[in-house]
Write a protein that holds these residues in place. Structure first.
Motif, mmCIF file in Angstrom:
data_model
loop_
_atom_site.group_PDB
_atom_site.id
_atom_site.type_symbol
_atom_site.label_atom_id
_atom_site.label_comp_id
_atom_site.label_asym_id
_atom_site.label_seq_id
_atom_site.Cartn_x
_atom_site.Cartn_y
_atom_site.Cartn_z
ATOM 1 N N LEU A 7 0.718 -0.948 0.301
ATOM 2 C CA LEU A 7 -0.036 0.270 -0.114
ATOM 3 C C LEU A 7 0.825 0.826 0.716
ATOM 4 O O LEU A 7 1.963 1.139 0.613
ATOM 5 N N VAL A 8 1.316 2.406 -0.549
ATOM 6 C CA VAL A 8 1.541 3.571 -0.549
ATOM 7 C C VAL A 8 -0.015 5.059 0.139
ATOM 8 O O VAL A 8 -0.322 5.357 -0.582
ATOM 9 N N GLU A 9 0.697 4.942 1.236
ATOM 10 C CA GLU A 9 0.267 5.388 2.291
ATOM 11 C C GLU A 9 0.142 7.547 1.776
ATOM 12 O O GLU A 9 0.976 7.886 0.410
ATOM 13 N N SER A 10 -0.849 8.209 1.660
ATOM 14 C CA SER A 10 -0.328 9.517 1.378
ATOM 15 C C SER A 10 0.261 10.438 1.532
ATOM 16 O O SER A 10 0.688 11.297 1.145
ATOM 17 N N ASP A 11 1.312 10.822 2.128
ATOM 18 C CA ASP A 11 2.911 10.412 2.643
ATOM 19 C C ASP A 11 3.907 10.041 1.311
ATOM 20 O O ASP A 11 4.717 10.059 1.317
ATOM 21 N N GLY A 12 3.275 8.850 0.978
ATOM 22 C CA GLY A 12 4.513 8.030 0.137
ATOM 23 C C GLY A 12 4.767 7.022 1.036
ATOM 24 O O GLY A 12 5.599 5.956 0.144
ATOM 25 N N ASN A 13 5.049 7.198 2.229
ATOM 26 C CA ASN A 13 5.086 6.179 3.063
ATOM 27 C C ASN A 13 5.129 4.221 2.192
ATOM 28 O O ASN A 13 3.748 3.959 1.883
ATOM 29 N N LEU A 14 5.392 3.637 1.864
ATOM 30 C CA LEU A 14 4.941 2.383 1.217
ATOM 31 C C LEU A 14 5.113 1.291 3.262
ATOM 32 O O LEU A 14 5.783 0.821 2.982
ATOM 33 N N VAL A 15 4.169 0.566 2.545
ATOM 34 C CA VAL A 15 3.723 -0.576 3.187
ATOM 35 C C VAL A 15 3.041 -1.818 2.930
ATOM 36 O O VAL A 15 2.329 -1.802 1.851
ATOM 37 N N PHE A 16 3.534 -2.932 3.430
ATOM 38 C CA PHE A 16 3.306 -4.365 2.949
ATOM 39 C C PHE A 16 2.834 -4.571 3.731
ATOM 40 O O PHE A 16 1.360 -4.145 4.437
ATOM 41 N N THR A 17 1.417 -5.736 2.672
ATOM 42 C CA THR A 17 -0.537 -6.295 2.735
ATOM 43 C C THR A 17 1.252 -7.333 3.890
ATOM 44 O O THR A 17 1.959 -7.850 3.507
#
Length: 121
Positions: free
Chosen positions: A52-62
């Motif tokens: 997932l890409v958060e609003s600030d551009g941070n990449l987060v794993f599912t």
């Protein structure tokens, strides 16, 4: 999943170990790739429901992405260690592990993992 996707996931995992937040630009710099290439790769990982890409551009794993990244990283680590124990230079061991980690069967990897474990005992 294709090798390139696995490489992106592994790189994100490694970067997350070094810093709290990881953005696509960090992945591009780490892998020596262009921003557009990484942007396309991240889009494919989102479509595959791995990140997932958060609003600030941070990449987060599912959960799915985390599992794949950890699997590939474990393979890389174990293969590299085994190759070094066989007398292969650190650089060559890492390069070979990087190639093999994507194509080795689960059965063969489990056997190598058990072999490494036996060598430790």
């Amino acid at each position: 999943m294709r090798e390139s996707g696995e490489m992106y996931l592994e790189t994100i995992l490694v970067l997350k170990g070094k810093k709290r937040t990881v953005r696509a630009i960090d992945v591009a710099e780490e892998m020596g790739l262009s921003r557009p290439s990484v942007s396309r790769g991240m889009a494919k990982l989102r479509e595959a429901e791995c990140i997932l890409v958060e609003s600030d551009g941070n990449l987060v794993f599912t959960e799915k992405g985390q599992k794949i990244a950890e699997k590939i990283y474990e393979r890389h680590q174990i293969l590299s260690r085994l190759f070094r124990k066989l007398g292969v230079s650190e650089e060559t061991a890492a390069e070979d592990a990087c190639r093999i980690e994507h194509v080795i069967s689960d059965e063969t990897f489990t056997a190598l993992k058990n072999c490494e474990k036996a060598l430790k005992d």
